[in-house]
Design a protein around this motif. Structure first.
Motif, PDB file in Angstrom:
ATOM      1  N   MET A   1       0.834  -1.161   0.000  1.00  0.00           N
ATOM      2  CA  MET A   1       0.000   0.000   0.000  1.00  0.00           C
ATOM      3  C   MET A   1       0.884   1.232   0.000  1.00  0.00           C
ATOM      4  SD  MET A   1      -2.636  -1.640   2.624  1.00  0.00           S
ATOM      5  CE  MET A   1      -1.678  -3.121   2.750  1.00  0.00           C
ATOM      6  N   THR A   2       0.656   2.068  -0.959  1.00  0.00           N
ATOM      7  CA  THR A   2       1.511   3.232  -1.134  1.00  0.00           C
ATOM      8  C   THR A   2       0.697   4.514  -1.051  1.00  0.00           C
ATOM      9  OG1 THR A   2       1.175   3.075  -3.517  1.00  0.00           O
ATOM     10  CG2 THR A   2       3.123   1.998  -2.639  1.00  0.00           C
ATOM     11  N   GLU A   3       1.426   5.602  -0.989  1.00  0.00           N
ATOM     12  CA  GLU A   3       0.802   6.911  -1.134  1.00  0.00           C
ATOM     13  C   GLU A   3       0.979   7.297  -2.592  1.00  0.00           C
ATOM     14  OE1 GLU A   3       1.198  10.112   1.665  1.00  0.00           O
ATOM     15  OE2 GLU A   3       2.222   8.741   3.028  1.00  0.00           O
ATOM     16  N   ILE A   4       0.057   8.073  -3.107  1.00  0.00           N
ATOM     17  CA  ILE A   4       0.184   8.480  -4.499  1.00  0.00           C
ATOM     18  C   ILE A   4       0.377   9.983  -4.586  1.00  0.00           C
ATOM     19  CG2 ILE A   4      -1.118   6.528  -5.394  1.00  0.00           C
ATOM     20  CD1 ILE A   4      -3.492   8.411  -5.747  1.00  0.00           C
ATOM     21  N   ASP A   5       0.975  10.405  -5.698  1.00  0.00           N
ATOM     22  CA  ASP A   5       1.197  11.834  -5.865  1.00  0.00           C
ATOM     23  C   ASP A   5      -0.091  12.518  -6.323  1.00  0.00           C
ATOM     24  OD1 ASP A   5       0.952  11.599  -8.679  1.00  0.00           O
ATOM     25  OD2 ASP A   5       3.097  11.359  -8.936  1.00  0.00           O
ATOM     26  N   ALA A   6      -0.087  13.835  -6.255  1.00  0.00           N
ATOM     27  CA  ALA A   6      -1.294  14.611  -6.561  1.00  0.00           C
ATOM     28  C   ALA A   6      -1.739  14.420  -8.009  1.00  0.00           C
ATOM     29  CB  ALA A   6      -1.046  16.082  -6.262  1.00  0.00           C
ATOM     30  N   LYS A   7      -0.792  14.276  -8.933  1.00  0.00           N
ATOM     31  CA  LYS A   7      -1.130  14.111 -10.352  1.00  0.00           C
ATOM     32  C   LYS A   7      -1.931  12.825 -10.570  1.00  0.00           C
ATOM     33  CE  LYS A   7       1.120  13.008 -14.664  1.00  0.00           C
ATOM     34  NZ  LYS A   7       1.805  11.754 -14.773  1.00  0.00           N
ATOM     35  N   THR A   8      -1.462  11.735  -9.998  1.00  0.00           N
ATOM     36  CA  THR A   8      -2.162  10.458 -10.138  1.00  0.00           C
ATOM     37  C   THR A   8      -3.484  10.493  -9.387  1.00  0.00           C
ATOM     38  OG1 THR A   8      -0.021   9.345 -10.323  1.00  0.00           O
ATOM     39  CG2 THR A   8      -1.934   7.958  -9.870  1.00  0.00           C
ATOM     40  N   ASP A   9      -3.477  11.081  -8.209  1.00  0.00           N
ATOM     41  CA  ASP A   9      -4.700  11.204  -7.404  1.00  0.00           C
ATOM     42  C   ASP A   9      -5.791  11.934  -8.185  1.00  0.00           C
ATOM     43  OD1 ASP A   9      -6.422  11.061  -5.229  1.00  0.00           O
ATOM     44  OD2 ASP A   9      -5.477  12.705  -4.159  1.00  0.00           O
ATOM     45  N   ALA A  10      -5.396  12.963  -8.927  1.00  0.00           N
ATOM     46  CA  ALA A  10      -6.364  13.761  -9.685  1.00  0.00           C
ATOM     47  C   ALA A  10      -6.972  12.999 -10.859  1.00  0.00           C
ATOM     48  CB  ALA A  10      -5.697  15.037 -10.180  1.00  0.00           C
ATOM     49  N   LEU A  11      -6.308  11.940 -11.326  1.00  0.00           N
ATOM     50  CA  LEU A  11      -6.838  11.149 -12.443  1.00  0.00           C
ATOM     51  C   LEU A  11      -8.073  10.338 -12.043  1.00  0.00           C
ATOM     52  CD1 LEU A  11      -3.552   9.658 -13.979  1.00  0.00           C
ATOM     53  CD2 LEU A  11      -5.005  11.422 -15.009  1.00  0.00           C
ATOM     54  N   VAL A  12      -8.140   9.971 -10.764  1.00  0.00           N
ATOM     55  CA  VAL A  12      -9.211   9.097 -10.274  1.00  0.00           C
ATOM     56  C   VAL A  12     -10.392   9.961  -9.833  1.00  0.00           C
ATOM     57  CG1 VAL A  12      -9.818   7.299  -8.614  1.00  0.00           C
ATOM     58  CG2 VAL A  12      -7.486   7.421  -9.528  1.00  0.00           C
ATOM     59  N   PRO A  13     -11.559   9.775 -10.479  1.00  0.00           N
ATOM     60  CA  PRO A  13     -12.696  10.643 -10.168  1.00  0.00           C
ATOM     61  C   PRO A  13     -13.314  10.437  -8.780  1.00  0.00           C
ATOM     62  CG  PRO A  13     -13.266   9.073 -11.907  1.00  0.00           C
ATOM     63  CD  PRO A  13     -11.821   8.877 -11.591  1.00  0.00           C
ATOM     64  N   ALA A  14     -13.244   9.232  -8.238  1.00  0.00           N
ATOM     65  CA  ALA A  14     -13.872   8.966  -6.931  1.00  0.00           C
ATOM     66  C   ALA A  14     -13.142   7.828  -6.230  1.00  0.00           C
ATOM     67  CB  ALA A  14     -15.337   8.602  -7.117  1.00  0.00           C
ATOM     68  N   TRP A  15     -13.143   7.910  -4.914  1.00  0.00           N
ATOM     69  CA  TRP A  15     -12.456   6.915  -4.078  1.00  0.00           C
ATOM     70  C   TRP A  15     -13.440   6.353  -3.058  1.00  0.00           C
ATOM     71  CZ3 TRP A  15      -7.324   5.702  -4.903  1.00  0.00           C
ATOM     72  CH2 TRP A  15      -6.608   6.560  -5.740  1.00  0.00           C
ATOM     73  N   LEU A  16     -13.149   5.131  -2.600  1.00  0.00           N
ATOM     74  CA  LEU A  16     -13.956   4.497  -1.552  1.00  0.00           C
ATOM     75  C   LEU A  16     -13.042   4.038  -0.418  1.00  0.00           C
ATOM     76  CD1 LEU A  16     -16.190   2.189  -3.784  1.00  0.00           C
ATOM     77  CD2 LEU A  16     -16.954   4.214  -2.534  1.00  0.00           C
ATOM     78  N   GLY A  79       5.873  -5.277 -14.244  1.00  0.00           N
ATOM     79  CA  GLY A  79       6.741  -4.507 -13.362  1.00  0.00           C
ATOM     80  C   GLY A  79       6.161  -3.189 -12.886  1.00  0.00           C
ATOM     81  N   PHE A  80       4.859  -3.008 -13.072  1.00  0.00           N
ATOM     82  CA  PHE A  80       4.205  -1.773 -12.647  1.00  0.00           C
ATOM     83  C   PHE A  80       4.051  -1.735 -11.128  1.00  0.00           C
ATOM     84  CE2 PHE A  80       3.454  -1.270 -16.974  1.00  0.00           C
ATOM     85  CZ  PHE A  80       2.670  -0.164 -17.285  1.00  0.00           C
ATOM     86  N   SER A  81       4.255  -0.559 -10.544  1.00  0.00           N
ATOM     87  CA  SER A  81       3.954  -0.349  -9.126  1.00  0.00           C
ATOM     88  C   SER A  81       2.449  -0.072  -9.008  1.00  0.00           C
ATOM     89  CB  SER A  81       4.735   0.856  -8.596  1.00  0.00           C
ATOM     90  OG  SER A  81       4.246   2.050  -9.188  1.00  0.00           O
ATOM     91  N   ASP A  82       1.934  -0.054  -7.784  1.00  0.00           N
ATOM     92  CA  ASP A  82       0.515   0.251  -7.584  1.00  0.00           C
ATOM     93  C   ASP A  82       0.168   1.618  -8.169  1.00  0.00           C
ATOM     94  OD1 ASP A  82       0.218  -2.161  -6.323  1.00  0.00           O
ATOM     95  OD2 ASP A  82      -0.114  -1.336  -4.323  1.00  0.00           O
ATOM     96  N   GLU A  83       1.017   2.602  -7.919  1.00  0.00           N
ATOM     97  CA  GLU A  83       0.756   3.951  -8.431  1.00  0.00           C
ATOM     98  C   GLU A  83       0.769   3.967  -9.957  1.00  0.00           C
ATOM     99  OE1 GLU A  83       2.337   8.539  -8.121  1.00  0.00           O
ATOM    100  OE2 GLU A  83       3.208   7.028  -6.804  1.00  0.00           O
ATOM    101  N   GLU A  84       1.715   3.264 -10.562  1.00  0.00           N
ATOM    102  CA  GLU A  84       1.779   3.211 -12.031  1.00  0.00           C
ATOM    103  C   GLU A  84       0.557   2.510 -12.616  1.00  0.00           C
ATOM    104  OE1 GLU A  84       6.632   3.109 -12.690  1.00  0.00           O
ATOM    105  OE2 GLU A  84       5.568   1.259 -12.177  1.00  0.00           O
ATOM    106  N   MET A  85       0.064   1.482 -11.927  1.00  0.00           N
ATOM    107  CA  MET A  85      -1.141   0.796 -12.403  1.00  0.00           C
ATOM    108  C   MET A  85      -2.343   1.726 -12.370  1.00  0.00           C
ATOM    109  SD  MET A  85      -0.972  -3.133 -11.062  1.00  0.00           S
ATOM    110  CE  MET A  85      -0.227  -2.949  -9.459  1.00  0.00           C
ATOM    111  N   ILE A  86      -2.490   2.472 -11.286  1.00  0.00           N
ATOM    112  CA  ILE A  86      -3.608   3.415 -11.194  1.00  0.00           C
ATOM    113  C   ILE A  86      -3.489   4.464 -12.289  1.00  0.00           C
ATOM    114  CG2 ILE A  86      -4.620   5.249  -9.769  1.00  0.00           C
ATOM    115  CD1 ILE A  86      -4.041   3.441  -7.327  1.00  0.00           C
ATOM    116  N   GLU A  87      -2.277   4.981 -12.470  1.00  0.00           N
ATOM    117  CA  GLU A  87      -2.076   5.993 -13.508  1.00  0.00           C
ATOM    118  C   GLU A  87      -2.441   5.440 -14.883  1.00  0.00           C
ATOM    119  OE1 GLU A  87       1.435   8.873 -15.311  1.00  0.00           O
ATOM    120  OE2 GLU A  87       1.799   7.802 -13.442  1.00  0.00           O
ATOM    121  N   TRP A  88      -2.014   4.231 -15.199  1.00  0.00           N
ATOM    122  CA  TRP A  88      -2.312   3.634 -16.505  1.00  0.00           C
ATOM    123  C   TRP A  88      -3.814   3.397 -16.664  1.00  0.00           C
ATOM    124  CZ3 TRP A  88      -4.284  -1.039 -18.382  1.00  0.00           C
ATOM    125  CH2 TRP A  88      -4.113  -1.235 -19.762  1.00  0.00           C
ATOM    126  N   LEU A  89      -4.452   2.873 -15.620  1.00  0.00           N
ATOM    127  CA  LEU A  89      -5.881   2.564 -15.695  1.00  0.00           C
ATOM    128  C   LEU A  89      -6.760   3.803 -15.841  1.00  0.00           C
ATOM    129  CD1 LEU A  89      -5.969  -0.272 -13.045  1.00  0.00           C
ATOM    130  CD2 LEU A  89      -6.726  -0.503 -15.414  1.00  0.00           C
TER     131      LEU A  89
END
Length: 121
Positions: A1-16, A79-89
């Motif tokens: 479980m990682t922290e994500i940067d603001a740029k990646t965080d902004a890509l995701v419209p909603a969180w649960l 080889g994607f990290s959790d943050e990279e996967m979220i960014e790609w998705l």
């Protein structure tokens, strides 16, 4: 479980939050934590209290979005990290169209998996 940067965080419209997911899936919160541990969901620490949260697009009613687990496995194998996967998705892909996360929620997982497999080449 990682922290994500603001740029990646902004890509995701909603969180649960995990307790909300547990309620939606009608399981204990420990089961949701197990899904995260097993790599079937991605949870990151975010917000003021750094609570664990999952992109809302990963949950479809009372289940995990069809095709998500396989896609996460492919990306992890690439080889994607959790943050990279979220960014790609959540990054728009004009060839889909939309984002890979949208395509998964619209039952277009085969196309998403093809793109994920192509990343390894």
């Amino acid at each position: 479980m990682t922290e994500i940067d603001a740029k990646t965080d902004a890509l995701v419209p909603a969180w649960l939050h995990l307790p909300d997911i547990a309620e939606m899936l009608d399981v204990e919160v420990t089961r949701v934590r197990q899904l995260v541990k097993e790599g079937q969901l991605i949870a990151v620490r975010r917000g003021e209290n750094r609570t664990l949260q999952v992109p809302a697009a990963f949950i479809d009613g009372d289940k995990v979005v069809k095709g998500l687990v396989g896609t996460l496995t492919l990306l992890r194998d690439d080889g994607f990290s959790d943050e990279e996967m979220i960014e790609w998705l959540f990054t728009p892909d004009p060839t889909l169209p939309g984002t890979p996360a949208q395509a998964l929620s619209e039952n277009r997982g085969t196309e998403v998996k093809r793109r994920a497999q192509a990343l390894a080449v």
